[in-house]
Design a protein around this motif. Structure first.
Motif, mmCIF file in Angstrom:
data_model
loop_
_atom_site.group_PDB
_atom_site.id
_atom_site.type_symbol
_atom_site.label_atom_id
_atom_site.label_comp_id
_atom_site.label_asym_id
_atom_site.label_seq_id
_atom_site.Cartn_x
_atom_site.Cartn_y
_atom_site.Cartn_z
ATOM 1 N N ASP A 1 16.243 -1.043 -2.271
ATOM 2 C CA ASP A 1 17.419 -0.632 -1.512
ATOM 3 C C ASP A 1 16.967 0.131 -0.271
ATOM 4 O O ASP A 1 15.783 0.147 0.044
ATOM 5 N N ASP A 2 17.886 0.754 0.415
ATOM 6 C CA ASP A 2 17.537 1.428 1.662
ATOM 7 C C ASP A 2 16.711 2.695 1.448
ATOM 8 O O ASP A 2 16.077 3.183 2.375
ATOM 9 N N GLU A 3 16.701 3.213 0.230
ATOM 10 C CA GLU A 3 16.004 4.466 -0.060
ATOM 11 C C GLU A 3 14.627 4.284 -0.677
ATOM 12 O O GLU A 3 13.715 5.070 -0.411
ATOM 13 N N LEU B 1 0.868 -1.169 0.000
ATOM 14 C CA LEU B 1 0.000 0.000 0.000
ATOM 15 C C LEU B 1 0.906 1.221 0.000
ATOM 16 O O LEU B 1 1.756 1.366 0.890
ATOM 17 N N ILE B 2 0.721 2.085 -0.978
ATOM 18 C CA ILE B 2 1.594 3.243 -1.166
ATOM 19 C C ILE B 2 0.820 4.534 -0.960
ATOM 20 O O ILE B 2 -0.291 4.693 -1.480
ATOM 21 N N ASP B 3 1.408 5.460 -0.217
ATOM 22 C CA ASP B 3 0.884 6.813 -0.103
ATOM 23 C C ASP B 3 1.418 7.580 -1.314
ATOM 24 O O ASP B 3 2.590 7.948 -1.364
ATOM 25 N N ALA B 4 0.564 7.792 -2.294
ATOM 26 C CA ALA B 4 0.981 8.397 -3.565
ATOM 27 C C ALA B 4 1.267 9.891 -3.443
ATOM 28 O O ALA B 4 1.738 10.505 -4.405
ATOM 29 N N GLU B 5 1.012 10.469 -2.286
ATOM 30 C CA GLU B 5 1.235 11.900 -2.101
ATOM 31 C C GLU B 5 2.597 12.222 -1.492
ATOM 32 O O GLU B 5 2.946 13.386 -1.326
ATOM 33 N N VAL B 6 3.374 11.197 -1.178
ATOM 34 C CA VAL B 6 4.727 11.410 -0.649
ATOM 35 C C VAL B 6 5.606 11.928 -1.799
ATOM 36 O O VAL B 6 5.556 11.397 -2.911
ATOM 37 N N PRO B 7 6.404 12.970 -1.551
ATOM 38 C CA PRO B 7 7.272 13.493 -2.610
ATOM 39 C C PRO B 7 8.191 12.403 -3.184
ATOM 40 O O PRO B 7 8.746 11.599 -2.444
ATOM 41 N N GLY B 8 8.304 12.399 -4.495
ATOM 42 C CA GLY B 8 9.184 11.457 -5.177
ATOM 43 C C GLY B 8 8.500 10.204 -5.685
ATOM 44 O O GLY B 8 9.078 9.460 -6.459
ATOM 45 N N VAL B 9 7.264 9.941 -5.258
ATOM 46 C CA VAL B 9 6.539 8.748 -5.707
ATOM 47 C C VAL B 9 6.227 8.871 -7.191
ATOM 48 O O VAL B 9 5.761 9.913 -7.658
ATOM 49 N N PHE C 1 5.267 1.336 -17.334
ATOM 50 C CA PHE C 1 5.428 2.419 -16.359
ATOM 51 C C PHE C 1 6.565 2.058 -15.416
ATOM 52 O O PHE C 1 6.611 0.950 -14.887
ATOM 53 N N ALA C 2 7.468 3.006 -15.187
ATOM 54 C CA ALA C 2 8.561 2.824 -14.226
ATOM 55 C C ALA C 2 8.086 3.324 -12.866
ATOM 56 O O ALA C 2 7.815 4.514 -12.695
ATOM 57 N N LEU C 3 7.946 2.414 -11.922
ATOM 58 C CA LEU C 3 7.515 2.764 -10.570
ATOM 59 C C LEU C 3 8.702 3.186 -9.720
ATOM 60 O O LEU C 3 9.786 2.593 -9.819
ATOM 61 N N TYR C 4 8.498 4.182 -8.886
ATOM 62 C CA TYR C 4 9.508 4.590 -7.904
ATOM 63 C C TYR C 4 8.771 4.874 -6.608
ATOM 64 O O TYR C 4 7.884 5.735 -6.562
ATOM 65 N N LEU C 5 9.113 4.136 -5.567
ATOM 66 C CA LEU C 5 8.400 4.184 -4.297
ATOM 67 C C LEU C 5 9.388 4.453 -3.161
ATOM 68 O O LEU C 5 10.015 3.521 -2.652
ATOM 69 N N PRO C 6 9.558 5.714 -2.765
ATOM 70 C CA PRO C 6 10.446 5.982 -1.625
ATOM 71 C C PRO C 6 9.968 5.198 -0.398
ATOM 72 O O PRO C 6 8.766 4.983 -0.214
ATOM 73 N N MET C 7 10.888 4.776 0.434
ATOM 74 C CA MET C 7 10.530 4.006 1.628
ATOM 75 C C MET C 7 9.479 4.717 2.473
ATOM 76 O O MET C 7 8.604 4.081 3.048
ATOM 77 N N ALA C 8 9.527 6.037 2.524
ATOM 78 C CA ALA C 8 8.560 6.794 3.322
ATOM 79 C C ALA C 8 7.126 6.660 2.788
ATOM 80 O O ALA C 8 6.177 6.940 3.502
ATOM 81 N N SER C 9 6.969 6.219 1.547
ATOM 82 C CA SER C 9 5.631 6.103 0.952
ATOM 83 C C SER C 9 4.962 4.776 1.271
ATOM 84 O O SER C 9 3.753 4.640 1.080
ATOM 85 N N LEU C 10 5.713 3.785 1.743
ATOM 86 C CA LEU C 10 5.128 2.477 2.053
ATOM 87 C C LEU C 10 4.324 2.539 3.339
ATOM 88 O O LEU C 10 4.843 2.926 4.382
ATOM 89 N N ARG C 11 3.054 2.164 3.230
ATOM 90 C CA ARG C 11 2.160 2.191 4.398
ATOM 91 C C ARG C 11 1.870 0.794 4.923
ATOM 92 O O ARG C 11 1.615 0.605 6.083
ATOM 93 N N ALA C 12 1.813 -0.175 4.050
ATOM 94 C CA ALA C 12 1.566 -1.560 4.468
ATOM 95 C C ALA C 12 1.996 -2.504 3.375
ATOM 96 O O ALA C 12 2.107 -2.127 2.232
#
Length: 89
Positions: A63-65, A28-36, A78-89
């Motif tokens: 990776d760690d980021e 589950l991704i918070d799509a409003e986190v910067p960089g998502v 589509f190239a997905l990019y999910l910063p660790m801060a965007s992961l909710r579950a």
């Protein structure tokens, strides 16, 4: 000495366990986190659920980021990019 964040390690461990157990690893991704980078047409209430199984994505890197991979939505790559801060579950 600062400790390393736990989230990337826990994500990699849960992902590997799910794949090894023939389960589908969803996030589950918070799509409003910067960089998502996710396809905005699939975002609902600022969130998106993604299937990260080996059959659904290519070139998965955790990776760690961030989590990064290539996927398809409605047949469109589509190239997905999910910063660790965007992961909710």
């Amino acid at each position: 000495m600062a400790t390393k964040p736990k989230r990337p390690y826990l994500l990699r461990a849960l992902y590997q366990w799910a794949v090894d157990s023939d389960l589908t690893p969803y996030v589950l991704i918070d799509a409003e986190v910067p960089g998502v980078a996710v396809p905005s047409e699939y975002v609902e209430d600022g969130k998106i659920v993604l299937n990260l199984s080996p059959a659904a994505v290519r070139n998965l890197v955790m990776d760690d980021e961030a989590v990064a991979c290539d996927s398809r939505f409605g047949g469109r790559p589509f190239a997905l990019y999910l910063p660790m801060a965007s992961l909710r579950a």
